[in-house]
Design an enzyme around this catalytic site. Structure first.
Site, PDB file in Angstrom:
ATOM      1  N   CYS A 262       0.747  -1.007  -0.136  1.00 18.56           N
ATOM      2  CA  CYS A 262      -0.026  -0.086  -0.044  1.00 18.56           C
ATOM      3  C   CYS A 262       0.844   1.107  -0.007  1.00 18.56           C
ATOM      4  O   CYS A 262       0.779   2.024  -0.953  1.00 18.56           O
ATOM      5  CB  CYS A 262      -1.026  -0.024   1.214  1.00 18.56           C
ATOM      6  SG  CYS A 262      -2.109  -1.353   1.224  1.00 18.56           S
TER       7      CYS A 262
HETATM    8  N1  LIG Z   1      -3.008  -6.158   1.543  1.00 17.49           N
HETATM    9  C1  LIG Z   1      -3.497  -5.117   2.204  1.00 17.49           C
HETATM   10  O1  LIG Z   1      -3.170  -4.900   3.322  1.00 17.49           O
HETATM   11  C2  LIG Z   1      -4.410  -4.068   1.350  1.00 17.49           C
HETATM   12  C3  LIG Z   1      -5.139  -3.183   2.250  1.00 17.49           C
HETATM   13  C4  LIG Z   1      -5.971  -2.594   1.493  1.00 17.49           C
HETATM   14  C5  LIG Z   1      -6.288  -2.393   0.218  1.00 17.49           C
HETATM   15  N2  LIG Z   1      -5.456  -3.401  -0.646  1.00 17.49           N
HETATM   16  C6  LIG Z   1      -5.721  -3.459  -1.963  1.00 17.49           C
HETATM   17  O2  LIG Z   1      -6.354  -4.600  -2.075  1.00 17.49           O
HETATM   18  C7  LIG Z   1      -5.950  -5.043  -3.616  1.00 17.49           C
HETATM   19  C8  LIG Z   1      -5.430  -6.606  -3.376  1.00 17.49           C
HETATM   20  O3  LIG Z   1      -4.260  -6.604  -2.636  1.00 17.49           O
HETATM   21  P1  LIG Z   1      -4.058  -7.793  -1.920  1.00 17.49           P
HETATM   22  O4  LIG Z   1      -3.076  -7.630  -0.878  1.00 17.49           O
HETATM   23  O5  LIG Z   1      -5.256  -8.559  -1.361  1.00 17.49           O
HETATM   24  O6  LIG Z   1      -3.230  -8.686  -3.024  1.00 17.49           O
HETATM   25  P2  LIG Z   1      -2.773 -10.350  -3.098  1.00 17.49           P
HETATM   26  O7  LIG Z   1      -1.539 -10.063  -3.991  1.00 17.49           O
HETATM   27  O8  LIG Z   1      -2.526 -10.514  -1.647  1.00 17.49           O
HETATM   28  O9  LIG Z   1      -3.716 -11.014  -3.601  1.00 17.49           O
HETATM   29  C9  LIG Z   1      -4.270 -10.889  -4.811  1.00 17.49           C
HETATM   30  C10 LIG Z   1      -4.896 -12.136  -5.283  1.00 17.49           C
HETATM   31  O10 LIG Z   1      -5.400 -11.764  -6.590  1.00 17.49           O
HETATM   32  C11 LIG Z   1      -5.397 -12.947  -7.550  1.00 17.49           C
HETATM   33  N3  LIG Z   1      -5.344 -12.453  -8.978  1.00 17.49           N
HETATM   34  C12 LIG Z   1      -4.570 -11.481  -9.664  1.00 17.49           C
HETATM   35  N4  LIG Z   1      -5.098 -11.404 -10.991  1.00 17.49           N
HETATM   36  C13 LIG Z   1      -6.238 -12.138 -10.702  1.00 17.49           C
HETATM   37  C14 LIG Z   1      -7.465 -12.467 -11.861  1.00 17.49           C
HETATM   38  N5  LIG Z   1      -7.547 -11.815 -12.994  1.00 17.49           N
HETATM   39  N6  LIG Z   1      -8.384 -13.250 -11.597  1.00 17.49           N
HETATM   40  C15 LIG Z   1      -8.488 -13.756 -10.280  1.00 17.49           C
HETATM   41  N7  LIG Z   1      -7.609 -13.591  -9.313  1.00 17.49           N
HETATM   42  C16 LIG Z   1      -6.575 -12.918  -9.515  1.00 17.49           C
HETATM   43  C17 LIG Z   1      -3.752 -13.302  -7.324  1.00 17.49           C
HETATM   44  O11 LIG Z   1      -3.410 -14.478  -7.685  1.00 17.49           O
HETATM   45  C18 LIG Z   1      -3.707 -12.921  -5.818  1.00 17.49           C
HETATM   46  O12 LIG Z   1      -3.906 -14.559  -5.191  1.00 17.49           O
HETATM   47  C19 LIG Z   1      -4.899  -4.273  -4.203  1.00 17.49           C
HETATM   48  O13 LIG Z   1      -5.510  -3.205  -4.785  1.00 17.49           O
HETATM   49  C20 LIG Z   1      -4.258  -3.443  -2.983  1.00 17.49           C
HETATM   50  O14 LIG Z   1      -3.931  -2.387  -3.088  1.00 17.49           O
HETATM   51  C21 LIG Z   1      -4.509  -4.094   0.047  1.00 17.49           C
END
Ligand SMILES: NC(=O)c1ccc[n+]([C@@H]2O[C@H](COP(=O)([O-])OP(=O)(O)OC[C@H]3O[C@@H](n4cnc5c(N)ncnc54)[C@H](O)[C@@H]3O)[C@@H](O)[C@H]2O)c1
Length: 417
Positions: A262
């Site tokens: 983030c």
């Molecule tokens: N991790 C955090 O603390 C956090 C907090 C707030 C917001 N976010 C936001 O949330 C979003 C996701 O982040 P995250 O940390 O969960 O990511 P992550 O990498 O942990 O998980 C994302 C998942 O999506 C999958 N993926 C990618 N493309 C795909 C598709 N086309 N179809 C299906 N699955 C797909 C990946 O294989 C992965 O398992 C980002 O935009 C991030 O900025 C994250």
């Protein structure tokens, strides 16, 4: 809505807790991910997200309300689809390719009356200008007229024992009143409090404001930390004292830099969009980035000064490689950068990192257990991540020199940032 079919696309730090929570709230949930290994592990009840125990995942799977798959056809006829895929940077610019492919994959499964919500962090306009046209083109339906569309930013704080999905207020939005109503009704089943805002753009900016606020304030205190010491002031003491002010101040603490998915990324989404649309530079963002990115180098300079010899040939022990305490998340971790800089200056680097997946750690850093022998054999120890499981008394007792970048090791002879 009791048996409504919820689809969560992207089962990571954000999507998995949402999918499990939705199943617990009584929805029929399909979790989709493109990563074969991840789907396999989840299907076997093996969670890779710290905040969701494997027991909790298994209970959801055994209830029959949660299943996981790689096949978008499993989303057919969904009532609610939440997209929680990554939004990284590529060459400093937003990379929305995951949102685009997720949108393309679910569009053919859209049916009239369904709701699609984007949760991935992105710049204002993404839901309306990027996701909406893909959904409309792939489904032949019109957003607003045939299906609902909205944006709800995630505020998950991995490893936080107090604030989790249920008790953290959730900002919700829709492209029109009916969409907002549908999005809000869904999240009202999952969380204690929803906070409606007037447009997806507002909700998108809200998320970027929250993370830019953190990034800027951390940079401020990092810059002060670099100045305070030469001025003969302990920055930690000053922050603690300022934090006693009951109004108008909020404490932020210095550290080896910012990491995770983030803080190093989200503010760039904001500045990129502002530059593109308004031809304006968000100076706070660039300055904060510059300061935070300099911190690992500052830490390494301090270690070199502290051990009283040049780094080339010195043996250093780095405590913690994750970017955040009590997690194994090494994405963009400044601790990894510190280890890399030490190596680049010729040091022999060992690290203790109890939580991260060894396959995600830098290959040239030798991972070891935290023992008295390791501490004694090192010319210096740098605490980069203050995991609770580290024995700080042992560190203070055995190490010849310690630089603590997290103010965790309180003995008098310990050097602090
Ligand atoms: N991790 C955090 O603390 C956090 C907090 C707030 C917001 N976010 C936001 O949330 C979003 C996701 O982040 P995250 O940390 O969960 O990511 P992550 O990498 O942990 O998980 C994302 C998942 O999506 C999958 N993926 C990618 N493309 C795909 C598709 N086309 N179809 C299906 N699955 C797909 C990946 O294989 C992965 O398992 C980002 O935009 C991030 O900025 C994250």
């Amino acid at each position: 809505m009791g048996t409504a079919h919820v689809v969560v696309v992207g089962l990571g730090y954000v999507g998995l807790p949402l999918a499990v929570r939705s199943a617990e709230a009584g929805f029929r949930v399909t979790g989709l991910d493109i990563d074969e290994q991840r789907v396999k592990r989840l299907g076997a009840g093996d969670s890779y997200v710290e905040d969701i125990s494997s027991d909790r995942l298994l209970t959801a799977l055994d209830s029959g309300r949660l299943r996981v798959s790689r096949d978008p056809a499993e989303a057919t006829g969904f009532d609610i689809c939440v997209i929680t895929v990554p939004t990284p940077l590529r060459d400093g610019a937003p990379d929305l390719s995951h949102i685009e492919s997720a949108g393309r994959a679910v569009a053919p499964q859209l049916s009239p009356g369904a709701t699609v919500v984007l949760e991935s962090t992105s710049y204002p306009g993404t839901t309306d200008e990027v996701l909406r046209p893909l959904l409309e083109a792939g489904s032949g339906l019109r957003a607003g007229q045939d299906f609902h569309l909205g944006y709800s930013p995630e505020r998950i704080d991995p490893g936080n024992p107090h604030w989790h999905l249920e008790n953290t207020p959730k900002v919700v939005s829709g492209i029109d009143d009916a969409s907002l109503e549908a999005v809000e009704a869904f999240y009202d089943r999952l969380v204690h409090r929803t906070v409606p805002v007037s447009t997806p753009r507002t909700a998108e900016l809200t998320k970027l404001l929250e993370n830019t606020f953190r990034q800027v304030n951390i940079a401020l205190v990092n810059e002060l930390a670099m100045c305070a010491r030469p001025l003969g002031v302990d920055i930690w003491e000053a922050v603690e004292a300022a934090a006693t002010k009951p109004f108008g101040f909020m404490p932020f603490y210095p550290g080896p830099g910012v990491g995770g998915h983030c803080l190093p990324v989200d503010p760039s989404y904001l500045s990129w969009q502002v530059r593109r649309q308004l031809r304006h530079d968000v100076r706070f963002v660039s300055l904060a980035q510059e300061i935070n990115e300099h911190m690992p180098e500052h830490v390494v300079d301090r270690v070199e000064a502290g051990i009283g010899r040049e780094l080339a040939g010195a043996r250093l022990l780095v405590l913690g490689l994750a970017y955040k305490r009590n997690t194994g998340d090494v994405r963009e971790s400044p601790a990894v950068t510190v280890a890399g800089l030490l190596l680049a200056r010729g040091a022999r680097v060992r690290a203790v990192e109890p939580y991260a997946d060894p396959r995600e750690l830098p290959a040239d850093v030798l991972c070891v257990e935290l023992t008295a022998d390791e501490l004694r054999a090192a010319d210096g120890v740098v605490i980069t991540t203050d995991h609770d499981s580290f024995d700080y008394d042992l560190v203070a007792h055995e190490a010849s020199y310690v630089l603590d970048t997290r103010n965790r090791c309180r003995a008098a002879h310990i050097d602090r940032l």
